[in-house]
Every structure is written in structure tokens, then in C-alpha cells.
Design a protein around this motif. Structure first.
Motif, PDB file in Angstrom:
ATOM      1  N   MET A   1     -90.271  13.680   0.595  1.00 25.10           N
ATOM      2  CA  MET A   1     -88.909  14.015   1.486  1.00 25.10           C
ATOM      3  C   MET A   1     -88.306  15.346   1.184  1.00 25.10           C
ATOM      4  SD  MET A   1     -87.513  10.834   3.434  1.00 25.10           S
ATOM      5  CE  MET A   1     -88.110   9.149   3.370  1.00 25.10           C
ATOM      6  N   GLU A   2     -88.669  15.606  -0.028  1.00 23.64           N
ATOM      7  CA  GLU A   2     -87.975  16.956  -0.748  1.00 23.64           C
ATOM      8  C   GLU A   2     -88.295  18.157   0.163  1.00 23.64           C
ATOM      9  OE1 GLU A   2     -85.421  17.602  -3.092  1.00 23.64           O
ATOM     10  OE2 GLU A   2     -85.342  15.218  -3.247  1.00 23.64           O
ATOM     11  N   ASN A   3     -89.627  17.913   0.499  1.00 24.89           N
ATOM     12  CA  ASN A   3     -89.998  19.146   1.325  1.00 24.89           C
ATOM     13  C   ASN A   3     -89.370  19.183   2.708  1.00 24.89           C
ATOM     14  OD1 ASN A   3     -91.862  20.029  -0.714  1.00 24.89           O
ATOM     15  ND2 ASN A   3     -93.398  18.695   0.264  1.00 24.89           N
ATOM     16  N   ASN A   4     -88.693  18.296   3.183  1.00 26.28           N
ATOM     17  CA  ASN A   4     -87.965  18.385   4.445  1.00 26.28           C
ATOM     18  C   ASN A   4     -86.798  19.292   4.317  1.00 26.28           C
ATOM     19  OD1 ASN A   4     -86.031  17.511   6.540  1.00 26.28           O
ATOM     20  ND2 ASN A   4     -87.607  15.873   7.118  1.00 26.28           N
ATOM     21  N   SER A   5     -86.482  20.109   5.384  1.00 26.69           N
ATOM     22  CA  SER A   5     -85.209  20.866   5.364  1.00 26.69           C
ATOM     23  C   SER A   5     -83.881  20.378   5.166  1.00 26.69           C
ATOM     24  CB  SER A   5     -85.536  22.089   6.195  1.00 26.69           C
ATOM     25  OG  SER A   5     -85.311  21.637   7.535  1.00 26.69           O
ATOM     26  N   ALA A   6     -83.811  19.069   5.569  1.00 33.34           N
ATOM     27  CA  ALA A   6     -82.563  18.357   5.955  1.00 33.34           C
ATOM     28  C   ALA A   6     -82.231  18.036   4.470  1.00 33.34           C
ATOM     29  CB  ALA A   6     -82.590  17.134   6.977  1.00 33.34           C
ATOM     30  N   ASP A   7     -80.810  17.749   4.357  1.00 37.80           N
ATOM     31  CA  ASP A   7     -80.147  17.377   3.281  1.00 37.80           C
ATOM     32  C   ASP A   7     -80.079  15.929   2.983  1.00 37.80           C
ATOM     33  OD1 ASP A   7     -79.228  20.089   2.080  1.00 37.80           O
ATOM     34  OD2 ASP A   7     -78.330  19.813   4.086  1.00 37.80           O
ATOM     35  N   ILE A   8     -79.893  15.211   4.191  1.00 38.47           N
ATOM     36  CA  ILE A   8     -79.986  13.872   4.421  1.00 38.47           C
ATOM     37  C   ILE A   8     -80.902  13.479   5.504  1.00 38.47           C
ATOM     38  CG2 ILE A   8     -78.423  11.846   4.910  1.00 38.47           C
ATOM     39  CD1 ILE A   8     -76.226  13.495   3.954  1.00 38.47           C
ATOM     40  N   ILE A   9     -81.707  12.550   5.298  1.00 39.27           N
ATOM     41  CA  ILE A   9     -82.887  12.015   6.238  1.00 39.27           C
ATOM     42  C   ILE A   9     -82.882  10.668   6.446  1.00 39.27           C
ATOM     43  CG2 ILE A   9     -85.320  12.074   6.372  1.00 39.27           C
ATOM     44  CD1 ILE A   9     -85.401  14.285   4.258  1.00 39.27           C
ATOM     45  N   GLY A  10     -82.789  10.125   7.672  1.00 40.88           N
ATOM     46  CA  GLY A  10     -82.730   8.736   8.045  1.00 40.88           C
ATOM     47  C   GLY A  10     -84.261   8.486   8.692  1.00 40.88           C
ATOM     48  N   MET A  11     -84.401   7.260   8.704  1.00 39.67           N
ATOM     49  CA  MET A  11     -85.553   6.703   9.394  1.00 39.67           C
ATOM     50  C   MET A  11     -85.276   6.991  11.194  1.00 39.67           C
ATOM     51  SD  MET A  11     -87.866   6.233   7.543  1.00 39.67           S
ATOM     52  CE  MET A  11     -89.289   5.196   8.058  1.00 39.67           C
ATOM     53  N   THR A  12     -84.382   6.431  11.523  1.00 36.93           N
ATOM     54  CA  THR A  12     -83.734   6.739  13.017  1.00 36.93           C
ATOM     55  C   THR A  12     -82.581   7.162  13.076  1.00 36.93           C
ATOM     56  OG1 THR A  12     -83.338   4.305  12.917  1.00 36.93           O
ATOM     57  CG2 THR A  12     -85.538   4.742  13.724  1.00 36.93           C
ATOM     58  N   ASP A  13     -82.187   7.478  14.344  1.00 30.39           N
ATOM     59  CA  ASP A  13     -80.802   8.059  14.345  1.00 30.39           C
ATOM     60  C   ASP A  13     -80.233   6.974  15.753  1.00 30.39           C
ATOM     61  OD1 ASP A  13     -82.182   9.303  16.681  1.00 30.39           O
ATOM     62  OD2 ASP A  13     -81.442  11.467  16.151  1.00 30.39           O
ATOM     63  N   SER A  14     -79.041   7.308  16.280  1.00 28.49           N
ATOM     64  CA  SER A  14     -78.690   6.640  17.221  1.00 28.49           C
ATOM     65  C   SER A  14     -77.401   7.548  18.074  1.00 28.49           C
ATOM     66  CB  SER A  14     -77.785   5.083  16.984  1.00 28.49           C
ATOM     67  OG  SER A  14     -76.988   4.488  17.757  1.00 28.49           O
ATOM     68  N   LEU A  15     -77.131   7.479  19.373  1.00 30.10           N
ATOM     69  CA  LEU A  15     -76.162   7.826  19.962  1.00 30.10           C
ATOM     70  C   LEU A  15     -75.117   7.063  20.298  1.00 30.10           C
ATOM     71  CD1 LEU A  15     -78.506   9.822  22.465  1.00 30.10           C
ATOM     72  CD2 LEU A  15     -77.598  10.753  20.397  1.00 30.10           C
ATOM     73  N   HIS A  16     -75.206   5.898  19.739  1.00 30.74           N
ATOM     74  CA  HIS A  16     -73.966   4.931  20.022  1.00 30.74           C
ATOM     75  C   HIS A  16     -72.513   5.503  19.417  1.00 30.74           C
ATOM     76  CE1 HIS A  16     -73.070   0.324  20.635  1.00 30.74           C
ATOM     77  NE2 HIS A  16     -71.971   1.128  20.609  1.00 30.74           N
ATOM     78  N   PHE A  17     -71.546   5.449  20.068  1.00 23.69           N
ATOM     79  CA  PHE A  17     -70.269   6.072  19.599  1.00 23.69           C
ATOM     80  C   PHE A  17     -70.410   7.612  19.457  1.00 23.69           C
ATOM     81  CE2 PHE A  17     -70.328   1.926  17.350  1.00 23.69           C
ATOM     82  CZ  PHE A  17     -69.528   1.129  18.411  1.00 23.69           C
ATOM     83  N   HIS A  18     -71.366   8.057  18.439  1.00 20.77           N
ATOM     84  CA  HIS A  18     -71.313   9.384  18.355  1.00 20.77           C
ATOM     85  C   HIS A  18     -72.863   9.533  17.710  1.00 20.77           C
ATOM     86  CE1 HIS A  18     -70.696  13.227  16.386  1.00 20.77           C
ATOM     87  NE2 HIS A  18     -69.988  13.491  17.229  1.00 20.77           N
ATOM     88  N   PRO A  19     -73.453  10.649  17.827  1.00 19.96           N
ATOM     89  CA  PRO A  19     -74.784  10.833  17.172  1.00 19.96           C
ATOM     90  C   PRO A  19     -74.673  10.594  15.532  1.00 19.96           C
ATOM     91  CG  PRO A  19     -74.319  12.699  18.827  1.00 19.96           C
ATOM     92  CD  PRO A  19     -72.937  12.007  18.790  1.00 19.96           C
ATOM     93  N   HIS A  20     -75.524  10.025  15.101  1.00 22.35           N
ATOM     94  CA  HIS A  20     -75.707   9.551  14.020  1.00 22.35           C
ATOM     95  C   HIS A  20     -76.911   9.018  13.304  1.00 22.35           C
ATOM     96  CE1 HIS A  20     -74.658   5.728  15.486  1.00 22.35           C
ATOM     97  NE2 HIS A  20     -75.040   5.082  14.476  1.00 22.35           N
ATOM     98  N   LEU A  21     -77.189   9.142  11.945  1.00 24.18           N
ATOM     99  CA  LEU A  21     -78.146   8.534  11.552  1.00 24.18           C
ATOM    100  C   LEU A  21     -78.112   7.021  11.155  1.00 24.18           C
ATOM    101  CD1 LEU A  21     -79.249  11.124   8.619  1.00 24.18           C
ATOM    102  CD2 LEU A  21     -80.416  10.633  10.874  1.00 24.18           C
ATOM    103  N   GLN A  22     -78.892   6.079  11.469  1.00 22.79           N
ATOM    104  CA  GLN A  22     -78.790   4.671  11.113  1.00 22.79           C
ATOM    105  C   GLN A  22     -78.901   4.436   9.423  1.00 22.79           C
ATOM    106  OE1 GLN A  22     -81.537   3.428  14.293  1.00 22.79           O
ATOM    107  NE2 GLN A  22     -79.648   2.197  14.929  1.00 22.79           N
ATOM    108  N   SER A  23     -78.223   3.561   9.025  1.00 23.11           N
ATOM    109  CA  SER A  23     -77.921   3.570   7.708  1.00 23.11           C
ATOM    110  C   SER A  23     -78.743   2.715   6.891  1.00 23.11           C
ATOM    111  CB  SER A  23     -76.471   3.162   7.411  1.00 23.11           C
ATOM    112  OG  SER A  23     -76.080   1.953   7.839  1.00 23.11           O
ATOM    113  N   TYR A  24     -79.765   1.928   7.517  1.00 26.47           N
ATOM    114  CA  TYR A  24     -80.426   0.926   6.758  1.00 26.47           C
ATOM    115  C   TYR A  24     -81.551   1.784   6.048  1.00 26.47           C
ATOM    116  CZ  TYR A  24     -84.199   2.110  10.177  1.00 26.47           C
ATOM    117  OH  TYR A  24     -85.051   2.804  11.124  1.00 26.47           O
ATOM    118  N   PHE A  25     -81.670   3.028   6.317  1.00 25.17           N
ATOM    119  CA  PHE A  25     -82.573   3.797   5.468  1.00 25.17           C
ATOM    120  C   PHE A  25     -82.100   5.190   5.312  1.00 25.17           C
ATOM    121  CE2 PHE A  25     -85.966   6.417   4.159  1.00 25.17           C
ATOM    122  CZ  PHE A  25     -86.624   5.648   3.161  1.00 25.17           C
ATOM    123  N   LEU A  26     -81.602   5.574   4.257  1.00 22.60           N
ATOM    124  CA  LEU A  26     -81.208   7.092   4.016  1.00 22.60           C
ATOM    125  C   LEU A  26     -81.669   7.450   2.890  1.00 22.60           C
ATOM    126  CD1 LEU A  26     -77.351   6.735   4.963  1.00 22.60           C
ATOM    127  CD2 LEU A  26     -79.127   7.756   6.672  1.00 22.60           C
TER     128      LEU A  26
END
Length: 154
Positions: A1-26
């Protein structure tokens, strides 16, 4: 994951309430974890009684707070999943991919998790789940080497 250009990586995201990464895996890169912002965010976490309040304040809040200056990314983004399958049962902002799209996640995208909340709803999905289990078990054995006894799952 260190090769991913993102600073924070989640398994899945959601659009519920506001776009966000789901917190079960960050996964947060070291620069994020060592930041004052990260320390401050978690030092201000309080116990909340309701799951939706927790999601809104901390899960969505985390992505909003860190997304202002850092790059966030989901390995299995809802948009990319929906672009590849045909799912129109509910509006995008009400789709939790880990529960609504569990079957294509496991069978088509080789998703490595089945959330505990799914287990609570398994009676609803029992037939489909049984049909999917064999393929999921083969995937599990291929990627995890069979090191965890899946029969221990209640």
C-alpha cells in the motif's frame, strides 16, 4: 500500500451523508499517523451511543477532515463497482457495498472481507450465501493459504 499515491486508503467508500472511506479498514501512511491532526482527531473521540451518530461524526468526519489536505482512496470504490455491475435497487447514497453488494464483491472483485454485520443478516441472504460460499472458500484458500479456520465463524 505504500506504493499507492493516496495518503489514506480504505477498502471501501460510501456516499451516505457525504463521500467518505468506511472505517472498518483504513491504512494511513506514516506521515498521517505522525501528524498533529491525526493525534488531535483521535484524542477528541468520545463514546457515542448510536451507530449512525458514530458514522456521521467520526467515519464521515475523518474523511472530511483529512480529505481537505490529503489524498484519500478506496481500493474497492463504490463508483468503480457500480460501473461494472448492474445494481439499481437503491440510490447510490444509500448503498453500503459491504452489505448490499457482498456477492459481487466476493465473486467478481475478490474482495477479502465479509463484515460481521453481514453475518447478523445472513438469514436474509442464506440461499445466495450458501451458493456463494464454495467460490468464496476457494478464493480464501488461494489468497490466504487456508491459515484461518473459516468454520470458526458463527
Amino acid at each position: 500500500m505504500e506504493n499507492n499515491s493516496a495518503d489514506i486508503i480504505g477498502m471501501t467508500d460510501s456516499l451516505h451523508f457525504h463521500p467518505h472511506l468506511q472505517s472498518y479498514f483504513l491504512y494511513c501512511k506514516k506521515t498521517v499517523i505522525n501528524s498533529q491532526e491525526f493525534t488531535r482527531f483521535f484524542s477528541e473521540v468520545e463514546v457515542l451511543e448510536f451507530k449512525m451518530a458514530i458514522i456521521k461524526k467520526y467515519e464521515v468526519g475523518f474523511s472530511q477532515s483529512f480529505g481537505r489536505r490529503l489524498r484519500l482512496s478506496a481500493l474497492y470504490s463504490l463508483e468503480s463497482i457500480l460501473n461494472q455491475i448492474h445494481y439499481h435497487d437503491r440510490p447510490k447514497n444509500w448503498i453500503d457495498a459491504t452489505t448490499c453488494l457482498w456477492k459481487p464483491l466476493l465473486t467478481e472483485f475478490n474482495f477479502p472481507f465479509l463484515k460481521k454485520t453481514f453475518n447478523k443478516k445472513r438469514d436474509k441472504y442464506r440461499r445466495s450465501f450458501r451458493d456463494t460460499c464454495e467460490k468464496w472458500f476457494k478464493l480464501y484458500c488461494r489468497y490466504a493459504g487456508g491459515v484461518y479456520d473459516v468454520y470458526l465463524i458463527p
